[in-house]
Design a protein around this motif. Structure first.
Motif, PDB file in Angstrom:
ATOM      1  N   ALA A  12      93.437  39.380  24.951  1.00  0.00           N
ATOM      2  CA  ALA A  12      92.471  37.618  26.011  1.00  0.00           C
ATOM      3  C   ALA A  12      92.049  37.762  24.939  1.00  0.00           C
ATOM      4  O   ALA A  12      90.853  36.396  24.549  1.00  0.00           O
ATOM      5  N   GLY A  13      91.879  38.496  23.382  1.00  0.00           N
ATOM      6  CA  GLY A  13      90.762  38.364  22.316  1.00  0.00           C
ATOM      7  C   GLY A  13      89.588  38.752  22.722  1.00  0.00           C
ATOM      8  O   GLY A  13      88.676  37.645  22.065  1.00  0.00           O
ATOM      9  N   VAL A  19      85.880  41.989  29.405  1.00  0.00           N
ATOM     10  CA  VAL A  19      87.322  41.957  30.011  1.00  0.00           C
ATOM     11  C   VAL A  19      86.227  43.190  31.895  1.00  0.00           C
ATOM     12  O   VAL A  19      86.574  42.986  32.410  1.00  0.00           O
ATOM     13  N   SER A  20      85.190  44.440  31.606  1.00  0.00           N
ATOM     14  CA  SER A  20      84.602  44.505  32.537  1.00  0.00           C
ATOM     15  C   SER A  20      84.223  43.755  32.999  1.00  0.00           C
ATOM     16  O   SER A  20      84.532  44.132  34.548  1.00  0.00           O
ATOM     17  N   HIS A  21      83.294  43.330  33.007  1.00  0.00           N
ATOM     18  CA  HIS A  21      82.456  42.522  33.800  1.00  0.00           C
ATOM     19  C   HIS A  21      83.211  41.265  33.941  1.00  0.00           C
ATOM     20  O   HIS A  21      82.856  40.650  35.449  1.00  0.00           O
ATOM     21  N   VAL A  22      84.412  41.072  33.542  1.00  0.00           N
ATOM     22  CA  VAL A  22      84.968  39.982  34.139  1.00  0.00           C
ATOM     23  C   VAL A  22      85.815  40.541  35.687  1.00  0.00           C
ATOM     24  O   VAL A  22      85.742  40.090  37.089  1.00  0.00           O
ATOM     25  N   LEU A  23      86.277  41.278  35.359  1.00  0.00           N
ATOM     26  CA  LEU A  23      87.100  42.437  36.379  1.00  0.00           C
ATOM     27  C   LEU A  23      85.699  42.851  37.431  1.00  0.00           C
ATOM     28  O   LEU A  23      86.448  42.578  38.433  1.00  0.00           O
ATOM     29  N   SER A  24      84.408  43.227  36.810  1.00  0.00           N
ATOM     30  CA  SER A  24      83.754  43.233  38.315  1.00  0.00           C
ATOM     31  C   SER A  24      82.838  42.508  38.872  1.00  0.00           C
ATOM     32  O   SER A  24      82.462  42.392  39.166  1.00  0.00           O
ATOM     33  N   ASP A  32      86.235  29.481  31.066  1.00  0.00           N
ATOM     34  CA  ASP A  32      87.693  29.830  30.302  1.00  0.00           C
ATOM     35  C   ASP A  32      87.951  31.061  29.625  1.00  0.00           C
ATOM     36  O   ASP A  32      89.028  31.697  29.472  1.00  0.00           O
ATOM     37  N   THR A  33      87.262  31.637  29.790  1.00  0.00           N
ATOM     38  CA  THR A  33      86.711  33.519  29.521  1.00  0.00           C
ATOM     39  C   THR A  33      87.606  33.958  30.768  1.00  0.00           C
ATOM     40  O   THR A  33      88.565  35.003  30.378  1.00  0.00           O
ATOM     41  N   ARG A  34      86.882  33.765  31.912  1.00  0.00           N
ATOM     42  CA  ARG A  34      87.528  34.337  32.964  1.00  0.00           C
ATOM     43  C   ARG A  34      89.363  34.474  32.977  1.00  0.00           C
ATOM     44  O   ARG A  34      89.895  35.421  33.531  1.00  0.00           O
ATOM     45  N   ARG A  35      89.375  32.837  33.114  1.00  0.00           N
ATOM     46  CA  ARG A  35      90.586  32.726  32.794  1.00  0.00           C
ATOM     47  C   ARG A  35      91.613  33.687  32.490  1.00  0.00           C
ATOM     48  O   ARG A  35      92.728  33.756  32.413  1.00  0.00           O
ATOM     49  N   ARG A  36      91.281  33.698  30.894  1.00  0.00           N
ATOM     50  CA  ARG A  36      92.180  34.554  29.783  1.00  0.00           C
ATOM     51  C   ARG A  36      92.066  35.811  29.568  1.00  0.00           C
ATOM     52  O   ARG A  36      93.092  35.518  30.356  1.00  0.00           O
TER      53      ARG A  36
END
Length: 343
Positions: A12-13, A19-24, A32-36
């Motif tokens: 995802a770059g 990534v941890s924050h998105v998943l948790s 945009d970052t969440r979707r990437r």
């Protein structure tokens, strides 16, 4: 070897922390970052541990859903009304929840919220509420996110997200179809107009007929609708000095009841009476004649409601900015409103 969170971050770059924050569901992450990150995780086949997410976020990852409309709590089917619409709303909500590792808990219309709290649900979806349901009366909606399909007309607190169809416009679309096919005196049969879907359909119908200098003719029956109640309502309409040449109903079950009573009275459909429903379903295609219905995309309604609720829970969207998500409709014309031949 199974992909790791490090692999997702590289794909995802972004950083491992992101990534941890998105998943948790923690932190402020752009959409945009969440979707990437979600796309990278899906492409790699990365599966985060639901139990680990529960520990980190202190959330149960469980959503409640209640089908408030037309449920007879004394019957054996007290959880789900006899309607394709509600089943498809449930299917859409369950599918969206599963994709993000949430469980969906179906609750009865008279749910004991103290018992429900034992499941530590993170939020709830109410389908066609009036606003006097226990979720509102107990102040539950002040403590946890709440999303509704259809707006609650009597809610004591604002709802962050309402998923709905433009049913005023849908009623006009159906009535234009009737007029185009030669029907000049449409009447309406509806259930409880304290629910927004029925109120909006009746409002659309009333405005349409008044625009044409006609008198609105609306018969309202109790919930849940019965064959006997629908037959009595149609009888009242047909006993008028000037009786309708078409009946527009607010649900598929009402349309089927009207068709049944029309047959019993030996009325030709569509020759003497056109019949159409504001909600389409498979059952309307199994009759003779097949009945015209409005397809309101119930699976999409359920999916978008669940997605909106999960976004609220995870802080993706703010709860203090009420939003309306509108799902389109499609008219499915069938034989029951075929062009009327006037002799």
């Amino acid at each position: 070897m199974s992909p790791t969170i490090r692999d997702v971050a590289a794909a995802a770059g972004v950083s491992i922390t992101t990534v941890s924050h998105v998943l948790s569901g923690q932190g402020r992450i752009s959409e945009d970052t969440r979707r990437r990150v979600a796309r990278a995780a899906a492409e790699l086949g990365y599966q985060a541990s639901v139990h680990a997410q529960q520990l980190v976020t202190r959330r149960s990852r469980t959503l409640a859903i209640q089908l408030a409309n037309s449920v007879d709590a004394s019957s054996a089917c007290a959880l789900v009304p006899n309607s394709d619409y509600f089943l498809e709303v449930l299917n859409g909500a369950a599918e969206a929840a599963s994709k993000r590792s949430y469980a969906l808990l179906l609750t009865p219309s008279d749910a004991d919220l103290d018992r429900l709290n034992a499941f530590a649900v993170d939020g709830a979806i109410l389908v066609d509420p009036r606003g006097d349901e226990p979720f509102f009366a107990t102040g539950w909606c002040q403590d946890r996110p709440l999303v509704t399909t259809g707006r609650p007309l009597a809610a004591p607190c604002p709802v962050p997200v309402v998923v709905d169809n433009d049913l005023v416009a849908a009623a006009r679309l159906m009535l234009d179809h009737l007029a185009d096919n030669g029907y000049e005196r449409p009447a309406m049969i509806t259930t409880d107009t304290s629910r927004s879907y029925a109120a909006d359909l009746v409002a659309g119908y009333t405005a349409w007929v008044e625009d044409r200098g006609l008198e609105p003719v609306v018969a309202e029956i109790d919930e849940p609708p019965t064959t006997e109640g629908t037959a009595e309502a149609l009888g009242r309409l047909l006993d008028r000095r000037v009786c309708p040449d078409a009946v527009f109903t607010t649900s598929e079950n009402l349309a089927l009841g009207v068709l049944h009573e029309a047959r019993r009275r030996r009325l030709a459909v569509p020759g003497e009476l056109g019949i159409c429903s504001a909600v389409d379903s498979g059952s309307l295609r199994l009759t003779s004649p097949q009945v015209t219905g409005m397809f309101v995309h119930p699976r999409e309604v359920g999916g978008r409601a669940a997605t909106a609720l999960m976004d609220l829970i995870e802080g993706v969207t703010p709860e203090d900015e009420p939003r309306r998500i509108e799902v389109p409709v499609r008219l499915n014309a069938r034989e029951s409103t075929r062009t009327r031949l006037v002799l």
